[in-house]
Scaffold this motif. Sequence first.
Motif, mmCIF file in Angstrom:
data_model
loop_
_atom_site.group_PDB
_atom_site.id
_atom_site.type_symbol
_atom_site.label_atom_id
_atom_site.label_comp_id
_atom_site.label_asym_id
_atom_site.label_seq_id
_atom_site.Cartn_x
_atom_site.Cartn_y
_atom_site.Cartn_z
ATOM 1 N N SER A 1 0.127 17.184 4.308
ATOM 2 C CA SER A 1 0.012 17.426 2.876
ATOM 3 C C SER A 1 1.377 17.362 2.185
ATOM 4 C CB SER A 1 -0.620 18.800 2.648
ATOM 5 O OG SER A 1 -0.751 19.064 1.273
ATOM 6 N N GLY A 2 1.435 16.587 1.108
ATOM 7 C CA GLY A 2 2.654 16.441 0.331
ATOM 8 C C GLY A 2 3.523 15.269 0.756
ATOM 9 N N GLU A 3 3.205 14.646 1.879
ATOM 10 C CA GLU A 3 4.004 13.511 2.347
ATOM 11 C C GLU A 3 3.358 12.194 1.934
ATOM 12 O OE1 GLU A 3 6.284 15.314 6.220
ATOM 13 O OE2 GLU A 3 4.388 14.281 6.590
ATOM 14 N N ALA A 4 4.190 11.158 1.837
ATOM 15 C CA ALA A 4 3.718 9.836 1.428
ATOM 16 C C ALA A 4 4.471 8.775 2.211
ATOM 17 C CB ALA A 4 3.931 9.637 -0.073
ATOM 18 N N ILE A 5 3.872 7.592 2.265
ATOM 19 C CA ILE A 5 4.521 6.454 2.907
ATOM 20 C C ILE A 5 4.150 5.190 2.148
ATOM 21 C CG2 ILE A 5 2.650 6.053 4.568
ATOM 22 C CD1 ILE A 5 4.881 5.356 6.641
ATOM 23 N N ASP A 6 5.138 4.313 1.981
ATOM 24 C CA ASP A 6 4.912 3.000 1.384
ATOM 25 C C ASP A 6 4.858 1.975 2.500
ATOM 26 O OD1 ASP A 6 5.000 3.607 -1.468
ATOM 27 O OD2 ASP A 6 7.108 4.104 -1.126
ATOM 28 N N GLU B 1 0.843 -1.190 0.000
ATOM 29 C CA GLU B 1 0.000 0.000 0.000
ATOM 30 C C GLU B 1 0.880 1.243 0.000
ATOM 31 O OE1 GLU B 1 -4.013 -0.497 2.354
ATOM 32 O OE2 GLU B 1 -2.335 -1.128 3.610
ATOM 33 N N LYS B 2 0.358 2.282 -0.620
ATOM 34 C CA LYS B 2 1.005 3.595 -0.585
ATOM 35 C C LYS B 2 -0.058 4.620 -0.228
ATOM 36 C CE LYS B 2 3.765 6.885 -3.152
ATOM 37 N NZ LYS B 2 4.562 7.128 -4.356
ATOM 38 N N PHE B 3 0.303 5.536 0.656
ATOM 39 C CA PHE B 3 -0.585 6.613 1.070
ATOM 40 C C PHE B 3 0.091 7.937 0.758
ATOM 41 C CE2 PHE B 3 -1.532 2.973 3.705
ATOM 42 C CZ PHE B 3 -2.910 2.912 3.653
ATOM 43 N N GLU B 4 -0.598 8.804 -0.006
ATOM 44 C CA GLU B 4 -0.101 10.131 -0.359
ATOM 45 C C GLU B 4 -1.104 11.151 0.172
ATOM 46 O OE1 GLU B 4 1.245 10.188 -4.688
ATOM 47 O OE2 GLU B 4 0.091 8.315 -4.574
ATOM 48 N N VAL B 5 -0.699 11.977 1.120
ATOM 49 C CA VAL B 5 -1.609 12.923 1.770
ATOM 50 C C VAL B 5 -1.741 14.179 0.912
ATOM 51 C CG1 VAL B 5 -2.063 14.278 3.852
ATOM 52 C CG2 VAL B 5 -1.019 12.005 4.035
ATOM 53 N N LEU B 6 -2.988 14.549 0.634
ATOM 54 C CA LEU B 6 -3.275 15.754 -0.134
ATOM 55 C C LEU B 6 -3.614 16.925 0.783
ATOM 56 C CD1 LEU B 6 -5.442 14.141 -2.961
ATOM 57 C CD2 LEU B 6 -2.978 14.610 -2.964
ATOM 58 N N SER B 7 -4.329 16.646 1.884
ATOM 59 C CA SER B 7 -4.637 17.687 2.870
ATOM 60 C C SER B 7 -4.982 17.027 4.200
ATOM 61 C CB SER B 7 -5.788 18.580 2.398
ATOM 62 O OG SER B 7 -6.993 17.853 2.311
#
Length: 185
Positions: free
Chosen positions: A76-81, A54-60
């Motif tokens: 916002s702008g951060e992501a995690i695999d 899974e990958k999560f990319e935060v938009l807000s």
Amino acid sequence: MPIKGQKLENPATGDVYEFLETAADTNGKQVKVRITLKSKGALVPNHIHTFQDEKFEVLSGHLTVFSEGRKHILISGEAIDLPKGKAHNHYNEHDEPTVYIQTVSSALDFEHLLETIIGLSRDGKMPNGKAGLVQELVLLRYIDSKSVLADIPLGIQKILLNTVAPIGRFLGYRAVYKKYSGIEK
């Protein structure tokens, strides 16, 4: 079966799921969903995916991710695999909604999982957005995108999955309901 652009709203939580890419769009490679998480707190227990990354990319907003025994707050702008085989969870613990893109690879039947959760919520069978124990066990046993619970010993889970889940199926519980997904598992 969902189509690109389709939105599902959970009436119990107000959470909204918009399909950006479906299994059909990617030949089963992945599912990509834009999620607006209005609910607060964990709705599912800590878990481990056997076959999916899974990958999560935060938009807000802020997304709380529990992974490898630590809590991470993504903005916002951060992501995690989150690779398969690792205990994790994700949720919103802030007052404002969190908007993020979740990518699940490979797709397997993740779309049907979302349809089941939303359908059960619409039918009043998931108070506060949470499934009961029998429903969770049936889901864990019979869905293709296998997961295990991170906080319950595997031996105990296997006993429950091999005793309670078949009884639940006999009583009408399903991992995927024809009513919500057009297929049944």
